[in-house]
Design a protein around this motif. Structure first.
Motif, PDB file in Angstrom:
ATOM      1  N   ILE A   1      65.142  10.809  56.524  1.00 50.02           N
ATOM      2  CA  ILE A   1      65.448  11.553  57.585  1.00 50.02           C
ATOM      3  C   ILE A   1      66.750  11.886  58.035  1.00 50.02           C
ATOM      4  O   ILE A   1      67.470  11.251  58.290  1.00 50.02           O
TER       5      ILE A   1
ATOM      6  N   SER B   1      57.143   8.215  57.856  1.00 52.01           N
ATOM      7  CA  SER B   1      57.141   9.526  58.456  1.00 52.01           C
ATOM      8  C   SER B   1      55.961  10.521  57.912  1.00 52.01           C
ATOM      9  O   SER B   1      55.478  10.432  56.952  1.00 52.01           O
TER      10      SER B   1
ATOM     11  N   PRO C   1      59.940  15.751  60.586  1.00 51.05           N
ATOM     12  CA  PRO C   1      58.659  15.023  60.859  1.00 51.05           C
ATOM     13  C   PRO C   1      57.982  15.186  62.235  1.00 51.05           C
ATOM     14  O   PRO C   1      58.573  15.487  63.315  1.00 51.05           O
TER      15      PRO C   1
END
Length: 196
Positions: free
Chosen positions: A77, A91, A110
């Motif tokens: 991420i 996520s 997310p």
């Protein structure tokens, strides 16, 4: 995954995002990146792995056929606002996954992030990391699952657009993930784990 101190091989100077991504894409271990510093991530003990596995399996079953999809700790991420690159335990994405420059590697959007806590990461996950995660515009829930005792901290954005905390401490309770309309039994989450 657990975070170590800044890796010795990388602490001589600050790195650019491009340098980090080039090194990370060639690395055999995972590393976090934040404001020019690179942090090595170590493996996790069996209870953390078991809980993460239980969560991933349960979420996968409950979200099958729905628009939201869970991903494990291999998905990186990136938070553009504060430069963090990290690997959450789980996520969940409820829209098409948007990635940095369409690179299919650094996800940006997310809806839910779940971290399984260990003694060495829990303060970071509860404090600084949560502060950094709040810079993700699409994030609606942040779940912390303790690996040493039955304790789940569920942060979600309430109707006033503020983060609110709901705690779960009884194995007979259900964790409610509001943004994805899913409930998980704590018994399922902690199955096979000797947490008191």
């Amino acid at each position: 995954m657990e975070i170590k101190e800044p890796a010795l091989a990388y602490d001589k100077h600050r790195y650019t995002t491009e340098e980090y991504l080039e090194m990370e894409n060639a690395a055999t271990e995972k590393h976090e990146f934040y404001q020019g510093e690179i942090f090595a991530m170590s493996g996790a003990k069996l209870p953390r792995n078991k809980i993460a596995s239980n969560l991933f399996i349960s979420l996968g079953q409950k979200l099958k056929g729905k628009p939201c999809q869970p991903f494990g700790s291999d998905l990186r991420i990136h938070i553009e606002k504060n430069t963090l690159f990290t690997y959450p335990d789980i996520s969940i994405f409820c829209e098409d996954v948007i990635t940095l420059n369409d690179d299919e590697m650094n996800a940006l959007n997310p809806s839910v992030i779940i971290e399984v806590l260990s003694p060495s990461t829990k303060n970071y996950d509860r404090g600084e990391k949560f502060r950094l995660y709040r810079d993700i515009p699409t994030l609606k829930e942040y779940i912390l699952v303790d690996s040493e005792s039955v304790k789940v901290e569920a942060f979600y954005i309430n109707e006033h657009h503020n983060w609110e905390l709901k705690e779960y401490k009884n194995v007979d309770e259900k964790l409610n993930l509001h943004s994805i309309s899913v409930s998980l039994d704590l018994k399922e989450i902690y199955e096979g784990v000797n947490a008191v």
